[in-house]
Design an enzyme around this catalytic site. Structure first.
Site, mmCIF file in Angstrom:
data_model
loop_
_atom_site.group_PDB
_atom_site.id
_atom_site.type_symbol
_atom_site.label_atom_id
_atom_site.label_comp_id
_atom_site.label_asym_id
_atom_site.label_seq_id
_atom_site.Cartn_x
_atom_site.Cartn_y
_atom_site.Cartn_z
ATOM 1 C CG ASP A 1 26.249 58.802 62.066
ATOM 2 O OD1 ASP A 1 26.116 59.677 62.942
ATOM 3 O OD2 ASP A 1 26.719 57.675 62.295
ATOM 4 C CG ASP B 1 21.087 57.164 65.086
ATOM 5 O OD1 ASP B 1 22.031 57.567 65.777
ATOM 6 O OD2 ASP B 1 21.063 56.042 64.548
ATOM 7 C CE LYS C 1 8.398 57.220 53.408
ATOM 8 N NZ LYS C 1 9.049 57.519 52.132
ATOM 9 C CE1 TYR D 1 19.555 55.525 67.751
ATOM 10 C CE2 TYR D 1 19.224 56.073 70.059
ATOM 11 C CZ TYR D 1 20.060 55.781 69.013
ATOM 12 O OH TYR D 1 21.411 55.739 69.224
ATOM 13 C CG ASP E 1 11.663 59.187 50.850
ATOM 14 O OD1 ASP E 1 11.097 60.138 51.429
ATOM 15 O OD2 ASP E 1 11.059 58.403 50.107
#
Ligand code: NAI
Length: 333
Positions: free
Chosen positions: A232, A228, A171, A124, A204
Site C-alpha cells: 500500500d 501487506d 527484521k 497476517y 524499516d
C-alpha cells in the site's frame, strides 16, 4: 485458444468494473467463456456463506479467476473472503507490480517495481487467542517450506520478466528466528540464480528508502504482513490504490484482483475507474500466455492516459466508466 475463466463480479462498484474489463478483454479478441460466481455479501444473502463451495470448485477446475472487490460483512464470524480464497486454494504468491501511469499526478512518475509477498504465513494469518483476560497472543509462524517456495517463485518470476535484482525485506536483527529463517531461505535460493542480484534490507530502512529513493528497487520479496503494508505504501508512491493490480498465484490456480475495495460511496453511478482491475486482467492474460492481447490492451490504456482527455472522476476527469472503456477499445483498433 479458448479459455474458461471464473468471474467474481463482487459488490459495490465490483460488477461495473468487472463488466467493463470483460468488454475490453473480448474487444481485444480473446476467446473466453466466463463462469460467474458470487462471493462476499451477495453470496451470504443467496447461499448463506461468503465463500460458496461452487466458487472454489469453479476456480479449481478453471485454474484462473478474475475477482472484483468484495464487501466483507461487518460483524464477528465473517473471515475475509480474500484471506479465505488464498487459504482454500493455497495461493501462496501475491504479486503486485507498482508502475506509474502517464499523466497521473504522483510522487514518482518513473517508478516501476514489483512486490512479491508470501501470502499464507506470518502474523497476517491471524492466529490469535486470549491467554487470560487482558492478555492476547498472536502467532507468527514462518516455515522453511513456505519461505523457500516464495523465494523460488520470486527468482523464477524475475527471470521470466527480465528483472535484475531482488531485495528481501526483513527484521532479522530483532526477530532472529522467524525473519532469520525467511532471510536464510532467500539466501539459499539466491545461490541457484547467479544471474539475478540478491540483497536484503531491514524493513524499516527499506520503507524510508522507498519514500526517498524508490528507483533503487526492482523486485522486493516480503513476508505476509510486511508485504501487506509495504504494497500500500508503494501504491501511494504512484498515485493510489485505484491504479494497482494484484495477482494471487498457487499451484492449483491463480486469482487476479484489483487492490482497492468495493467503494460503496460511488456504486451504481457508472463513474468507477476500472484501471486497477483492467491491469489485473492484463496480468491474467500474460499468465494465460495471451501476450499479444495483453500488450494490445496495455498499450491502448497507456495511450488513453498519455492523451489525458478521457479520465474518470477519481483522477480529476469527468468521464464515465463506459466512456473510458470506449476510449481504450477505440485505441486498440
Ligand atoms: P475502497 O477502496 O472501497 O474505497 C476508498 C475510497 O476510494 C472511496 O472514496 C472510493 O470511492 C474510492 N475508490 C476505490 N476504488 C475506486 C475506483 N475503482 N474508482 C474510483 N474510486 C474508487 O475502501 P473502503 O471504503 O475502505 O472499503 C469498502 C469495502 O470494500 C469494505 O467492505 C471493505 O471490506 C471492502 N474491501 C474489499 C477489498 C477486496 O475485495 N479486495 C479490498 C479492500 C476493501
Amino acid at each position: 485458444m479458448k479459455h474458461t475463466i471464473t468471474l467474481i463480479p463482487g459488490d459495490g462498484i465490483g460488477p461495473e468494473v468487472a463488466s467493463t474489463v470483460v468488454r475490453i478483454i473480448e474487444a481485444a479478441g480473446v476467446d473466453v467463456t466466463w463462469e460467474t460466481h458470487y462471493a462476499g455479501a451477495q453470496a451470504l444473502e443467496k447461499f448463506g456463506t461468503t465463500l460458496p463451495p461452487e466458487l472454489l470448485e469453479s476456480i479449481t477446475r478453471n485454474k484462473v479467476a478474475l475477482k472484483s472487490p468484495i464487501t466483507t460483512p461487518i460483524g464477528k464470524g465473517f473471515t475475509s473472503v480474500n484471506v479465505g480464497l488464498r487459504k482454500a486454494l493455497d495461493l501462496y504468491a501475491n504479486v503486485r507490480p507498482i508502475r506509474a501511469l502517464p499523466n497521473v499526478p504522483c510522487r514518482y512518475p518513473e517508478l516501476n517495481l514489483v512486490i512479491v509477498r508470501e501470502n499464507t504465513e506470518s502474523l497476517y494469518a491471524g492466529l490469535e487467542h486470549v491467554v487470560v483476560p487482558g492478555v492476547v497472543e498472536s502467532l507468527k509462524i514462518i516455515t522453511e517450506k513456505a519461505s523457500t517456495r516464495i523465494a523460488r517463485y520470486a527468482f523464477d518470476y524475475s527471470r521470466r520478466e527480465g528483472r535484475k535484482r531482488i531485495t528481501c525485506g526483513h527484521k532479522a536483527n530483532i526477530m532472529k528466528l522467524s525473519d532469520g529463517l525467511f532471510l536464510d531461505c532467500f539466501r539459499k535460493v539466491a545461490a541457484d540464480y547467479p544471474d539475478i542480484e540478491a540483497d536484503d534490507k531491514i524493513i524499516d530502512n527499506a520503507c524510508m528508502q522507498l519514500v526517498m529513493r524508490p528507483e533503487q528497487f526492482d523486485v522486493m520479496l516480503l513476508e505476509n504482513l510486511y508485504g501487506d503494508i509495504v504494497s500500500d505504501l508503494c501504491a501511494g508512491l504512484i498515485g493510489g490504490l485505484g491504479l494497482v493490480p494484484g495477482a494471487n498465484i498457487g499451484e492449483l490456480g491463480a486469482v487476479f484482483e484489483a487492490v482497492h475495495g468495493s467503494a460503496p460511496d460511488i456504486a451504481g453511478q457508472g463513474i468507477a475507474n476500472p484501471t486497477a482491475l483492467l491491469l489485473s486482467g492484463i496480468l491474467m492474460l500474460r499468465y494465460l500466455d495471451e501476450r499479444e492481447a495483453a500488450n494490445k490492451i496495455e498499450n491502448a490504456l497507456f495511450l488513453v492516459f498519455q492523451e489525458g482527455k478521457v479520465r474518470t472522476r477519481d483522477i480529476g476527469g469527468t468521464a464515465k466508466t463506459a466512456e473510458f472503456a470506449d476510449a481504450i477499445i477505440q485505441k486498440m483498433k
